[in-house]
Design an enzyme around this catalytic site. Structure first.
Site, short mmCIF file in Angstrom:
data_model
loop_
_atom_site.label_atom_id
_atom_site.label_comp_id
_atom_site.label_asym_id
_atom_site.label_seq_id
_atom_site.Cartn_x
_atom_site.Cartn_y
_atom_site.Cartn_z
CE LYS A 192 -2.04 3.05 1.86
NZ LYS A 192 -1.88 4.45 1.44
CD GLU A 268 12.25 -0.02 9.85
OE1 GLU A 268 13.03 0.82 10.33
OE2 GLU A 268 12.48 -1.22 9.77
CD GLU A 402 9.60 12.68 11.64
OE1 GLU A 402 8.43 12.29 11.71
OE2 GLU A 402 10.45 12.13 10.93
P1 NAD Z 1 2.06 8.48 7.45
O1 NAD Z 1 2.14 7.70 8.71
O2 NAD Z 1 1.08 9.58 7.36
O3 NAD Z 1 1.72 7.52 6.23
C1 NAD Z 1 2.51 6.37 5.98
C2 NAD Z 1 1.63 5.34 5.30
O4 NAD Z 1 0.62 4.94 6.21
C3 NAD Z 1 0.92 5.84 4.05
O5 NAD Z 1 0.90 4.83 3.07
C4 NAD Z 1 -0.48 6.12 4.55
O6 NAD Z 1 -1.45 6.05 3.54
C5 NAD Z 1 -0.64 5.02 5.56
N1 NAD Z 1 -1.69 5.24 6.56
C6 NAD Z 1 -2.11 6.42 7.07
N2 NAD Z 1 -3.12 6.21 7.94
C7 NAD Z 1 -3.33 4.88 8.00
C8 NAD Z 1 -4.22 4.03 8.71
N3 NAD Z 1 -5.16 4.52 9.55
N4 NAD Z 1 -4.16 2.70 8.53
C9 NAD Z 1 -3.23 2.18 7.70
N5 NAD Z 1 -2.37 2.92 6.97
C10 NAD Z 1 -2.42 4.26 7.12
O7 NAD Z 1 3.53 9.00 7.14
P2 NAD Z 1 4.02 9.88 5.90
O8 NAD Z 1 3.62 11.29 6.15
O9 NAD Z 1 3.61 9.25 4.61
O10 NAD Z 1 5.59 9.69 5.99
C11 NAD Z 1 6.40 10.48 6.76
C12 NAD Z 1 6.79 9.75 8.03
O11 NAD Z 1 7.49 8.54 7.72
C13 NAD Z 1 7.74 10.56 8.87
O12 NAD Z 1 7.38 10.42 10.22
C14 NAD Z 1 9.08 9.90 8.60
O13 NAD Z 1 10.05 10.10 9.58
C15 NAD Z 1 8.67 8.47 8.50
N6 NAD Z 1 9.73 7.69 7.83
C16 NAD Z 1 10.46 6.78 8.56
C17 NAD Z 1 11.49 6.04 7.94
C18 NAD Z 1 12.31 5.01 8.69
O14 NAD Z 1 12.96 4.20 8.05
N7 NAD Z 1 12.28 4.99 10.02
C19 NAD Z 1 11.77 6.25 6.59
C20 NAD Z 1 11.02 7.19 5.90
C21 NAD Z 1 9.99 7.90 6.53
#
Ligand code: NAD
Length: 513
Positions: A192, A268, A402
């Site tokens: 996804k 992650e 962040e």
């Molecule tokens: P997000 O949590 O908003 O979304 C991540 C994913 O989760 C997306 O595909 C989104 O559609 C999905 N999602 C959102 N709500 C959901 C739900 N209720 N149920 C299931 N899936 C759901 O994060 P983002 O804004 O896309 O990404 C940025 C974040 O990712 C930052 O916090 C960043 O630090 C983190 N990140 C971490 C790493 C790592 O390796 N630790 C790497 C890259 C990014």
């Protein structure tokens, strides 16, 4: 390739691009069951790139069923490792052959510079697929140290259907980090992608099937997080979840697991990495360069970005002056210009959030040393310049949350112990760095920093052979390296009783030799 294509070439190619936005299930593109779509909007200029399938629970059901069937009949997992390897190596080559198209999708969807998209994102994803392909026929099981007359072996078996939910900041690379080890070990995957970045994930999956991956092994269900993502997380037919994204979503996924089948969830999450520069820094210019690119690369939208500069007071003014000079030289540009090193933020909404953090920091007493307001580059786009905030203290919100933008918070420390205390005073623990000329200080800091990765006298050095993941609120999973294979498999113990020992044991007169 990027090396020869000009800005005009990329703009022309972007205009000719007709991206596929339908879901990819069982080896074919299909519209969402309800026919609904959502627009993929480019932050480069606000243009709609494609209508993307808005998958719902019905589509997730279909994808999980396809993945399950592929797993159960063994069309992939039962292939000899060397055959799986050959398919994955072909997949990596096809990704490289498609580098321009993949890079364009990546650059247009999330605004990253086209040169980075080619040389980092596509190259990194292809390299990851290749690395796990090459690894898979070199993995051995274990033989347990048990008594004579028995053989106990420990093999690692795939989990079954893995659900992978990924963010938008490195769409291809993070998808590859999840998908490549899972597929190499024989699992089926339902991926996804983030709403902002579905298109390169769809092409990634199509390329896998073209390389020989059987249909159903890799499926992609684009859609909204709370709809498609949630359906995947709650699905009883999903054996494990691999997630990269925000802490909030990650925590929610644990509850989805608890409410469904208690599937393991690898998390992650975010970061607020401290870039510590001590007064004995061996090379202030190199440190300034690393500090600047440690936060401004990918417009600061990097989980391990060095968003806090923790600097010892005697060198603070001099270092900040150098960082600001570098920041002023990094001018946001059109992501499709090969010369651009800082592109757009992912969306207009995110730009407003980043700007809101800067305004909030100012009201908390921080000083904007450079940047600090949106700029226009391509009309309709979302551009923010490198921004340096001085006078920040570690208790201010901008130092604790962040921002996920090109915004550096400068925090001064009294001495190395104070710098370490500031660095560790964060809910996050993804990465950190220290600049020092003293070997003992370097070892001490590396040991004491509560983070998953420490850099000494550098920043963001990385290799697919090394595990990447966090401590604390940054999650617990590990992407990359052989460690990632553990999360995709589970150990199975097989005890084989094979009879009496061939040679009589001392004091065992009943046994024949
Ligand atoms: P997000 O949590 O908003 O979304 C991540 C994913 O989760 C997306 O595909 C989104 O559609 C999905 N999602 C959102 N709500 C959901 C739900 N209720 N149920 C299931 N899936 C759901 O994060 P983002 O804004 O896309 O990404 C940025 C974040 O990712 C930052 O916090 C960043 O630090 C983190 N990140 C971490 C790493 C790592 O390796 N630790 C790497 C890259 C990014």
């Amino acid at each position: 390739m990027a090396a020869v294509a000009t800005h005009a070439d990329w703009v022309r190619r972007a205009g000719e691009l007709v991206p596929e936005g339908r879901a990819f299930v069982d080896g074919a593109f299909v519209a969402a069951a309800g026919g609904a779509t959502f627009p993929s909007v480019s932050p480069r200029d606000g243009r709609v790139l494609a209508e993307v399938a808005a998958c719902t629970a019905a589509d997730v059901d279909r994808a999980v069923a396809a993945a399950r069937a592929a797993f159960e009949d063994g069309r992939w997992r039962r292939r000899p490792p060397a055959e799986r390897k050959a398919v994955m190596l072909r997949w990596a080559e096809l990704l490289r052959a498609r580098a321009d198209e993949l890079a364009l999708l990546e650059s247009l969807e999330v605004g990253k510079p086209i040169t980075d998209a080619v040389t980092v994102d596509v190259a990194g994803a292809a390299g990851c697929v290749q690395w796990y392909g090459e690894a898979i026929d070199k993995l051995y099981g274990e033989v347990g140290p048990v008594r004579e007359g028995a053989l106990a072996v420990v093999t690692r078996e795939p989990l079954g259907v893995v659900g992978a939910i990924v963010p938008w900041n490195y769409p291809l690379i993070i998808a590859a980090w999840k998908v490549a080890p899972a597929i190499a070990t024989g699992n089926s995957v339902v991926l996804k992608p983030a709403e902002q970045s579905s298109l390169s994930a769809l092409l990634l999956a199509r390329t896998a099937v073209e390389a020989g991956l059987p249909p159903g092994v890799l499926n992609v269900v684009p859609g909204l997080g709370p709809v498609a993502g949630e359906a995947l997380a709650r699905h009883p037919g999903v054996d494990a979840l691999a997630f990269t994204g925000s802490g909030e979503t990650g925590a929610h996924l644990l509850s989805c697991s608890a409410a469904s089948n208690a599937k393991p969830v690898e998390l992650e999450l975010g970061g607020k990495s401290a870039h510590v520069v001590l007064a004995d820094c061996p090379d202030l210019d190199a440190a300034a360069e690393a500090v600047a690119w440690g936060i401004f690369y990918n417009a600061g939208q990097t989980c391990n970005a060095g968003s806090r500069l923790v600097v010892e007071r005697p060198i603070a003014a001099e270092l900040v002056e150098r960082v600001v000079a570098i920041a002023r030289g990094i001018v946001p540009g059109d992501p499709l210009d090969p010369a651009t090193r800082l592109g757009a933020l992912v969306s207009a909404e995110h730009l407003a959030t980043v700007d809101g953090w800067v305004r909030r920091a100012e009201s908390d007493g921080a000083v904007v040393a450079c940047g600090g307001a949106p700029v226009e580059v391509v009309p309709g786009g979302a551009y923010y310049p490198p921004t340096v905030l001085t006078g920040v203290t570690n208790d201010q919100p901008v130092a604790r949350h962040e921002v996920f933008g090109p915004v550096l918070a400068v925090i001064e420390a009294d001495d190395p112990a104070h710098a370490l205390a500031i660095a560790n005073d964060s809910p996050y623990g993804l990465a950190g760095a220290v600049w020092t000329a003293d070997l003992a200080t370097a070892h001490w800091m590396a040991r004491e920093l509560r983070v998953g990765t420490v850099w000494v006298n550098t920043f963001d050095a990385t290799d697919v052979s090394l595990p990447f993941g966090g401590f604390g609120a940054s999650g617990h999973g590990r992407d990359k390296s052989l460690h990632a294979l553990h999360a995709c498999t589970r150990p199975k113990t097989t005890w084989i009783e094979h009879g009496r020992p061939a040679v009589a044991a001392a004091g065992d007169p009943g046994r024949t030799p």
